[in-house]
Design a protein around this motif. Sequence first.
Motif, mmCIF file in Angstrom:
data_model
loop_
_atom_site.group_PDB
_atom_site.id
_atom_site.type_symbol
_atom_site.label_atom_id
_atom_site.label_comp_id
_atom_site.label_asym_id
_atom_site.label_seq_id
_atom_site.Cartn_x
_atom_site.Cartn_y
_atom_site.Cartn_z
ATOM 1 N N ASP A 8 0.853 -1.188 0.000
ATOM 2 C CA ASP A 8 0.000 0.000 0.000
ATOM 3 C C ASP A 8 0.890 1.240 0.000
ATOM 4 O O ASP A 8 1.763 1.389 0.862
ATOM 5 C CB ASP A 8 -0.906 0.013 1.221
ATOM 6 N N VAL A 9 0.644 2.123 -0.954
ATOM 7 C CA VAL A 9 1.413 3.364 -1.065
ATOM 8 C C VAL A 9 0.442 4.508 -0.796
ATOM 9 O O VAL A 9 -0.415 4.812 -1.629
ATOM 10 C CB VAL A 9 2.070 3.498 -2.453
ATOM 11 N N ASP A 10 0.575 5.129 0.370
ATOM 12 C CA ASP A 10 -0.438 6.072 0.842
ATOM 13 C C ASP A 10 -0.146 7.519 0.512
ATOM 14 O O ASP A 10 -1.076 8.323 0.397
ATOM 15 C CB ASP A 10 -0.583 5.959 2.368
ATOM 16 N N THR A 11 1.120 7.904 0.394
ATOM 17 C CA THR A 11 1.503 9.309 0.392
ATOM 18 C C THR A 11 2.471 9.630 -0.747
ATOM 19 O O THR A 11 3.053 8.734 -1.367
ATOM 20 C CB THR A 11 2.202 9.676 1.715
ATOM 21 N N LEU A 12 2.666 10.923 -0.973
ATOM 22 C CA LEU A 12 3.647 11.365 -1.962
ATOM 23 C C LEU A 12 5.050 10.943 -1.543
ATOM 24 O O LEU A 12 5.830 10.443 -2.366
ATOM 25 C CB LEU A 12 3.578 12.889 -2.121
ATOM 26 N N ARG A 13 5.378 11.115 -0.270
ATOM 27 C CA ARG A 13 6.707 10.731 0.199
ATOM 28 C C ARG A 13 6.927 9.227 0.027
ATOM 29 O O ARG A 13 8.005 8.782 -0.385
ATOM 30 C CB ARG A 13 6.883 11.131 1.659
ATOM 31 N N GLY A 14 5.922 8.447 0.369
ATOM 32 C CA GLY A 14 6.048 7.007 0.209
ATOM 33 C C GLY A 14 6.265 6.608 -1.234
ATOM 34 O O GLY A 14 7.018 5.672 -1.533
ATOM 35 N N THR A 15 5.619 7.325 -2.154
ATOM 36 C CA THR A 15 5.762 7.020 -3.583
ATOM 37 C C THR A 15 7.159 7.383 -4.067
ATOM 38 O O THR A 15 7.803 6.597 -4.766
ATOM 39 C CB THR A 15 4.710 7.791 -4.397
ATOM 40 N N PHE A 35 2.157 -3.368 -6.194
ATOM 41 C CA PHE A 35 2.134 -2.001 -5.666
ATOM 42 C C PHE A 35 0.751 -1.402 -5.925
ATOM 43 O O PHE A 35 0.300 -1.333 -7.079
ATOM 44 C CB PHE A 35 3.186 -1.139 -6.359
ATOM 45 N N LEU A 36 0.086 -0.967 -4.870
ATOM 46 C CA LEU A 36 -1.222 -0.329 -4.977
ATOM 47 C C LEU A 36 -1.063 1.146 -4.613
ATOM 48 O O LEU A 36 -0.662 1.476 -3.491
ATOM 49 C CB LEU A 36 -2.223 -1.003 -4.052
ATOM 50 N N PHE A 37 -1.387 2.015 -5.567
ATOM 51 C CA PHE A 37 -1.063 3.435 -5.429
ATOM 52 C C PHE A 37 -2.266 4.297 -5.058
ATOM 53 O O PHE A 37 -3.377 4.100 -5.566
ATOM 54 C CB PHE A 37 -0.478 3.963 -6.740
ATOM 55 N N SER A 38 -2.022 5.287 -4.186
ATOM 56 C CA SER A 38 -2.936 6.412 -3.996
ATOM 57 C C SER A 38 -2.635 7.394 -5.125
ATOM 58 O O SER A 38 -1.480 7.765 -5.324
ATOM 59 C CB SER A 38 -2.706 7.072 -2.637
ATOM 60 N N LEU A 39 -3.658 7.844 -5.839
ATOM 61 C CA LEU A 39 -3.445 8.520 -7.110
ATOM 62 C C LEU A 39 -3.899 9.971 -7.146
ATOM 63 O O LEU A 39 -3.648 10.670 -8.125
ATOM 64 C CB LEU A 39 -4.161 7.743 -8.222
ATOM 65 N N GLY A 40 -4.541 10.445 -6.094
ATOM 66 C CA GLY A 40 -5.038 11.812 -6.076
ATOM 67 C C GLY A 40 -4.316 12.660 -5.052
ATOM 68 O O GLY A 40 -3.120 12.476 -4.804
ATOM 69 N N PRO A 41 -5.011 13.609 -4.425
ATOM 70 C CA PRO A 41 -4.352 14.531 -3.488
ATOM 71 C C PRO A 41 -3.893 13.836 -2.219
ATOM 72 O O PRO A 41 -4.573 12.960 -1.685
ATOM 73 C CB PRO A 41 -5.447 15.564 -3.196
ATOM 74 N N ASP A 42 -2.732 14.213 -1.737
ATOM 75 C CA ASP A 42 -2.205 13.732 -0.466
ATOM 76 C C ASP A 42 -2.721 14.665 0.628
ATOM 77 O O ASP A 42 -2.208 15.769 0.804
ATOM 78 C CB ASP A 42 -0.676 13.723 -0.506
ATOM 79 N N HIS A 43 -3.721 14.218 1.342
ATOM 80 C CA HIS A 43 -4.311 15.001 2.425
ATOM 81 C C HIS A 43 -4.072 14.322 3.766
ATOM 82 O O HIS A 43 -4.936 14.309 4.646
ATOM 83 C CB HIS A 43 -5.817 15.191 2.195
ATOM 84 N N THR A 44 -2.879 13.765 3.934
ATOM 85 C CA THR A 44 -2.567 12.998 5.139
ATOM 86 C C THR A 44 -2.831 13.792 6.415
ATOM 87 O O THR A 44 -3.281 13.236 7.421
ATOM 88 C CB THR A 44 -1.094 12.540 5.107
ATOM 89 N N ILE A 85 -0.652 13.259 -6.085
ATOM 90 C CA ILE A 85 0.389 12.231 -6.132
ATOM 91 C C ILE A 85 0.570 11.703 -7.549
ATOM 92 O O ILE A 85 1.701 11.506 -8.014
ATOM 93 C CB ILE A 85 0.055 11.083 -5.162
ATOM 94 N N GLY A 86 -0.535 11.486 -8.257
ATOM 95 C CA GLY A 86 -0.445 10.956 -9.616
ATOM 96 C C GLY A 86 0.314 11.875 -10.559
ATOM 97 O O GLY A 86 1.028 11.407 -11.448
ATOM 98 N N ARG A 87 0.185 13.159 -10.359
ATOM 99 C CA ARG A 87 0.873 14.115 -11.227
ATOM 100 C C ARG A 87 2.330 14.316 -10.797
ATOM 101 O O ARG A 87 3.217 14.460 -11.640
ATOM 102 C CB ARG A 87 0.139 15.460 -11.209
ATOM 103 N N CYS A 88 2.550 14.321 -9.488
ATOM 104 C CA CYS A 88 3.890 14.632 -8.982
ATOM 105 C C CYS A 88 4.834 13.433 -8.997
ATOM 106 O O CYS A 88 6.054 13.615 -9.026
ATOM 107 C CB CYS A 88 3.795 15.171 -7.554
#
Length: 323
Positions: A8-15, A35-44, A85-88
């Motif tokens: 599970d990849v939750d955050t921009l930093r993790g990615t 690898f399962l990705f979070s693909l939108g905004p990182d609102h941790t 996250i998907g864009r960055c």
Amino acid sequence: MRLALKIDVDTLRGTREGVPRLIDALQRHGAGATFLFSLGPDHTGRAIKRVFRRGFLGKVSRTSVLAHYGLKTLLYGTLLPGPDIGRCAAAAMRAARDAGFEVGIHCYNHVLWQDGVNRGDAAWTERQMRLACKAFEQVFGVAAHTHGAAGWQINAHALELEARLGFRYCSDTRGRGPFLPLVNGNTIACPQLPTTLPTLDELIGLQAITVDTVADHLLGLTRTPPPGGHVYTLHAELEGMKLMPVLERLLDGWRSQGYELVSLGQLFATLCLDALPVHEVVPGKVPGRTGTVAMQAPRPLTPPALLSESPLRPGPCAFERRG
């Protein structure tokens, strides 16, 4: 003897930081993984609202959230804008695929999904899932064929929708082995490959388990393999960073126990779908984790011999997370 690694990849930093390290470690050990990705905004940072949930502060103190996620990540969506996250980090995501690993969808907005899906209606659920599917296609150029819900939070609308979106198999639940989910008497034509083992953040700090002993504890749980194989969920922000030494010990240990370390897709390929049991998905508690998660019900509802007579189609909504 197969053990699937679900990341599970939750955050921009993790990615950006955890995923490359995991790719390197897995390749050195000859291990497959998904690898399962979070693909939108990182609102941790918005997860701070969970401070009011029973047990949350204890979990934070046990697992050193600040050390694993970093201060900047914990401010995303509050004092700092949440990056997409998907864009960055699209290049880091594609690097996992290009290295030969399976890739799939974790969610669009991790915090929004985890905190909102229990009360989300059909329209809300479909919007979130389609946003994730669209973002995945923008990153990888193809449709995703697998999904693993953030925080093991899922509702019946999503279970129905997974088959219609073309997912071949999913890993949204906790349980004992592969099954077909049943919703209001209808069997959903998208097998669940549930997480069968506890995660590091659930174990460390409980029952005197430490960072130094947690690998031995997990290896003790895998000495006897279940018929359907194990699924272990790790996190790019944990095993991909400060807890990498624990992962290295686990990979060595599982190899010594005789396991083939595979992706969810490789585990799925070994299954006889006509023989899968049918279970409801129910809310349940997991030691070391706050709230409830989606779980495989203890008993199958349809004998495997009758599966050919069961309607493999989505049905009306029945399951909601409670608690």
